[in-house]
Scaffold this active site. Structure first.
Site, mmCIF file in Angstrom:
data_model
loop_
_atom_site.group_PDB
_atom_site.id
_atom_site.type_symbol
_atom_site.label_atom_id
_atom_site.label_comp_id
_atom_site.label_asym_id
_atom_site.label_seq_id
_atom_site.Cartn_x
_atom_site.Cartn_y
_atom_site.Cartn_z
ATOM 1 N N TRP A 277 -2.904 51.864 54.441
ATOM 2 C CA TRP A 277 -2.099 51.975 55.048
ATOM 3 C C TRP A 277 -2.488 52.467 56.495
ATOM 4 O O TRP A 277 -1.943 52.965 57.306
ATOM 5 C CB TRP A 277 -1.338 53.337 54.605
ATOM 6 C CG TRP A 277 -1.932 54.593 54.521
ATOM 7 C CD1 TRP A 277 -3.258 54.854 54.427
ATOM 8 C CD2 TRP A 277 -1.374 56.015 54.779
ATOM 9 N NE1 TRP A 277 -3.343 56.081 54.548
ATOM 10 C CE2 TRP A 277 -2.262 56.727 54.713
ATOM 11 C CE3 TRP A 277 0.035 56.368 55.253
ATOM 12 C CZ2 TRP A 277 -2.053 58.309 54.905
ATOM 13 C CZ3 TRP A 277 0.193 57.627 55.345
ATOM 14 C CH2 TRP A 277 -0.913 58.619 55.325
ATOM 15 N N GLU B 149 -3.676 62.008 47.796
ATOM 16 C CA GLU B 149 -4.401 61.204 46.759
ATOM 17 C C GLU B 149 -5.039 62.138 45.626
ATOM 18 O O GLU B 149 -5.273 61.512 44.732
ATOM 19 C CB GLU B 149 -5.570 60.428 47.689
ATOM 20 C CG GLU B 149 -4.944 59.406 48.267
ATOM 21 C CD GLU B 149 -5.981 58.427 48.827
ATOM 22 O OE1 GLU B 149 -5.890 57.223 48.825
ATOM 23 O OE2 GLU B 149 -7.051 58.764 49.032
ATOM 24 N N LYS C 285 -6.561 66.780 49.677
ATOM 25 C CA LYS C 285 -7.836 65.793 50.247
ATOM 26 C C LYS C 285 -7.601 65.839 51.707
ATOM 27 O O LYS C 285 -8.430 65.754 52.647
ATOM 28 C CB LYS C 285 -7.821 64.517 49.451
ATOM 29 C CG LYS C 285 -8.874 63.437 50.068
ATOM 30 C CD LYS C 285 -8.850 62.113 49.444
ATOM 31 C CE LYS C 285 -9.709 61.018 49.990
ATOM 32 N NZ LYS C 285 -9.600 59.784 49.319
#
Length: 804
Positions: free
Chosen positions: A359, A498, A619
């Protein structure tokens, strides 16, 4: 002490430092949008700290490997034959090897203004012979199939015969990422080698699954003074390698200049009969290094005219921004047109992430939208050409519309790994990040942002609108009604964070109601309606008919866009996903004391036998991505449509909450945090911006950059300067500006292209000046605060800025 310094246009390394060489090779890579070659020394092979990789844009190949008792298939970005191969030795000596001589002086300079890598090495060998080697290298921007090397060798205290070795090496493998080395990496078969006239050689290789052919040809000539030197020359073919050995006399302090001109062509190229014929023709016609360099540098000067950012003061910041722009333009250039390539997360600079498209274009396209929008259009076509594969994926998942993959490669199927190696534990663990369905929302957002910036209605009618509608259809089919709440929900997804791939107390992969995903889905469904309005009645009816979208389906999209569920907890905190607030808090201090570098807490916890899913740890930005993509005004409209309360004070409260729980395990994280803090805490935003600038050039994540640059983070830092600190937005047919420069930035000047107009922006803390340098459309609408004006070609507008 070996290190580096910068000027406004150059990155300079002084001192030979083998442990730093892998990083230097990635940072000093040269490319032109067709291929990229790492900045390895010409005389080196893939051993020790050296890895001379060459990568073709979208040059992929699949192989199967057995891992942990399972057969898995990966599609890799192929390391193609090494064309750099150039070496020398005195007649009775060893081949030059930086690691085997006494390095007396070393200097390497990457000049981003002219796109040239220069090196100067003075050394003493085991026979006390002292020699100076100066090199220059380019990957031609004006002629995308050519590259060139120039060596100047000076024997300082010796004489005798010297032997040169110039070749093409097809024995290379994919071995540039340590954690991938358990996987098969032999992607090439060499089909043919041979001579080209007296001074040239060629090699043809083919990828063993995708059957992509690449031909390389090299012409090597030697000069003493201005004259071509007489030399003995033999051609050697050994296995998958071919080279020419040249022998000539060498005298003290009389430089010998070597030119190696290389042509590279593939079976994907246009206007050719066959790649090997093409490269032989190209090197026969190629001009000298100096002529090629002059043309190449001229092309780079044209690019900088369009793409430069000029800062008042801040030499280091100035250079790093230009360095990032340089790598953006090497990854995607004018030669990218019709090449059917996307934007790889790590550029075409190495083998990390296998050259896949994630992305990251979300961070890259804003730069191109306002500088080279034709590139954005071409790169969006990469997605459109894979729309049918996305439709198939949605059907296989029991949905409708188009479900784009988290990792995309050659044909648009899902390329995410099934298993991922944790280098800390040595264990292969399931990789569930493929459930990041939000990539589809990013694609729709990119299409709409391109339209807003360019007004390219033809693209929207022919391609973009179809993508937006099919992505909207996917979200509508994925949403389920919770009758008790009276809200639609989305389950079984993973957000941008994530780290978290499972909801609390769930043994199934995927989260319930990731806030970012839900809100982006609602936005896409609303965007589909706006898109249909722009298309006009005739094309609207055509597209709805082609896609069999009924009035009832449109009504359902509208309902979901108004009734999507968003989880909250505490006082206005948007929950990253449903149940996030019940997770445990992490003892950050203990983990910092124990491990130091805690960017990848997921790997640390897995190695301890624990799981990141238990903790309130991110993250990278997840909820905060909403404040990155949308202004406060746009978010207020989105929340109002959903009938949720929205107070602008929610933004700093959410920023504080999540920044305290973020490990910055992604280089994109600091970019987003700097952006969302730019209005409320300008000093803190600037410090995060400076940290983000150092992500690659200083390799702040401890070794990841050597495997390939982080293109999204590079583009993000440029966009912080281009759009964030200037307050640029393109919406409702107006170019809006709301500058708030950090105190550390005295002023900023750059040009942008908005809807057919080249506008020069000159901004400081008190004044904004906009000059319409040239244009081929009607007047453009410019808005600064409540001041809305039109600007015509040749006109200059000025706005006084209130001190804040």
């Amino acid at each position: 002490m070996p290190g580096f310094e910068t000027t406004e246009w150059s990155l300079i390394y002084t001192g030979w430092d083998p442990p730093q060489q892998p990083l230097r090779e990635a940072l000093c890579a040269l490319g032109n949008g067709i291929f990229v070659t790492r900045g390895a020394a010409e005389e080196s092979s893939a051993a020790g700290p050296h890895y001379p990789g060459t990568y073709l844009a979208a040059g992929y190949n699949r192989l199967q490997s057995e891992v942990a008792g399972r057969v898995i298939e990966n599609e890799d970005l192929v390391n193609w034959p090494n064309w750099l191969w150039l070496n020398f030795r005195p007649e009775d000596g060893a081949w030059f090897d930086l690691d085997a001589v006494e390095v007396l002086e070393f200097r390497q300079e990457l000049d981003v203004r002219r796109g040239v890598l220069e090196r100067s090495v003075r050394f003493r060998d085991s026979h006390d012979r002292e020699t100076t080697l100066q090199s220059r290298r380019i990957v031609c921007m004006h002629q995308p199939h050519l590259a060139a090397i120039e060596w100047t060798l000076t024997a300082e205290n010796w004489s005798g015969r010297i032997e040169l070795d110039s070749g093409l090496d097809g024995s290379v493998t994919n071995s540039g990422v340590e954690r991938y080395r358990a996987l098969r990496g032999q992607h090439l078969d060499v089909l043919e080698t041979g001579r080209v006239q007296e001074d040239g050689i060629y090699l043809v290789a083919r990828s063993n699954q995708s059957r992509l052919r690449m031909a390389q040809a090299a012409r090597t000539r030697v000069f003493v003074g201005d004259e071509m030197a007489a030399s003995d020359r033999i051609t050697q073919e050994e296995g998958n390698r071919i080279s020419q050995r040249l022998s000539l006399a060498c005298e003290p302090l009389r430089p010998i200049r070597v030119e190696k001109i290389v042509a590279i062509s593939t079976s994907r190229d246009f206007a050719l009969s066959e790649p090997s014929l093409n490269v032989r023709k190209l090197i026969a016609r190629a001009e000298t290094f100096e002529v090629l360099f002059a043309r190449h540098a001229l092309d780079w000067s044209h690019l900088w005219d369009r793409c430069d950012l000029h800062l008042q003061d801040g030499r280091r910041t100035q250079f790093v921004l230009r360095f990032h722009i340089f790598h953006l333009l090497q990854t995607a250039s004018k030669h990218t047109a019709d090449r059917d390539v996307g934007i790889p997360a790590r550029g075409w600079h190495g083998e990390a992430y296998r050259g896949h498209v994630f992305w990251d274009e979300l961070f890259v396209f804003p730069f191109f939208n306002l500088r080279l929008p034709e590139l954005t259009r071409e790169l969006l076509m990469y997605r459109y050409r894979r729309l049918d594969e996305a439709r198939h994926a949605a059907t296989e998942a029991g949905c409708r519309g188009a479900m784009f993959p988290w990792q995309s490669g050659s044909d648009g199927r899902e390329e995410s790994q099934i298993l991922h190696l944790n280098p800390r534990s040595g264990r292969w663990v399931p990789d569930e990040t493929r459930l990041q369905r939000h990539v589809g929302a990013a694609i729709a957002y990119n299409v709409w942002q391109y339209y807003e910036g360019t007004g390219d209605r033809e693209f929207l009618e022919s391609y973009g609108g179809e993508m937006i509608l099919e992505i909207a259809r996917f979200w509508a089919s994925l949403a389920v009604l919770n009758a008790e709440r009276g809200r639609y929900e989305i389950h079984g997804v993973v957000g941008p964070d994530e780290f978290h791939t499972r909801s609390p107390d769930s043994d199934q992969p995927g989260l319930r109601n990731n806030a970012y995903t839900n809100l982006m889905a609602a936005w896409v469904l609303r965007c589909a309606s706006c898109c249909l309005e722009v298309l006009g009645e005739a094309r609207r009816q055509e597209l709805l008919g082609d896609l069999a979208v009924s009035d009832a389906e449109l009504a359902m999209w509208d309902e979901i866009s108004r009734r999507m569920y968003v989880p909250f907890h505490g006082d206005g905190i948007i929950s990253q996903f449903e149940g996030y607030e019940v997770l445990e808090e992490l003892d950050w201090d203990r983990y910092r004391r124990t491990y130091g570098d805690i960017h990848r807490l997921d790997r640390i916890l897995e190695a301890e036998g624990d799981t990141i899913n238990r903790y309130q740890v991110s993250k990278q930005a997840d909820v905060l991505m909403l404040f990155f993509l949308f202004s406060a005004e746009q978010l207020a409209q989105l929340f109002e449509r959903l009938e949720y309360p929205f107070d602008p004070e929610m933004i700093p409260a959410n920023v504080d909450y999540y920044t305290q729980r973020t490990s910055h395990g992604s280089t994109l994280s600091r970019v987003v945090d700097a952006w969302v803090l730019s209005r409320s805490e300008r000093e803190r935003s600037w410090n995060l911006f400076r940290d983000a600038l150092e992500s690659d050039i200083a390799d702040i994540q401890g070794g990841t950059t050597a495997e390939g640059i982080h293109l999204g983070a590079m583009a993000g830092t440029v966009d912080l300067m281009q759009r964030c600190y200037t307050g640029i937005e393109t919406r409702d047919d107006v170019l809006w500006l709301n500058p708030r420069l950090p105190a550390e930035l005295r002023g900023l000047r750059f040009s942008i292209r908005y809807r057919g107009h080249w506008l020069l922006l000159d901004i400081d803390h008190r004044r904004l000046a906009i000059t319409c340098e040239r244009g081929w459309a009607g007047p453009a609408n410019i808005g600064v605060g409540a001041d809305l004006r039109k600007i015509h070609e040749g006109e200059r507008l000025t706005f006084d800025l209130a001190e804040a």
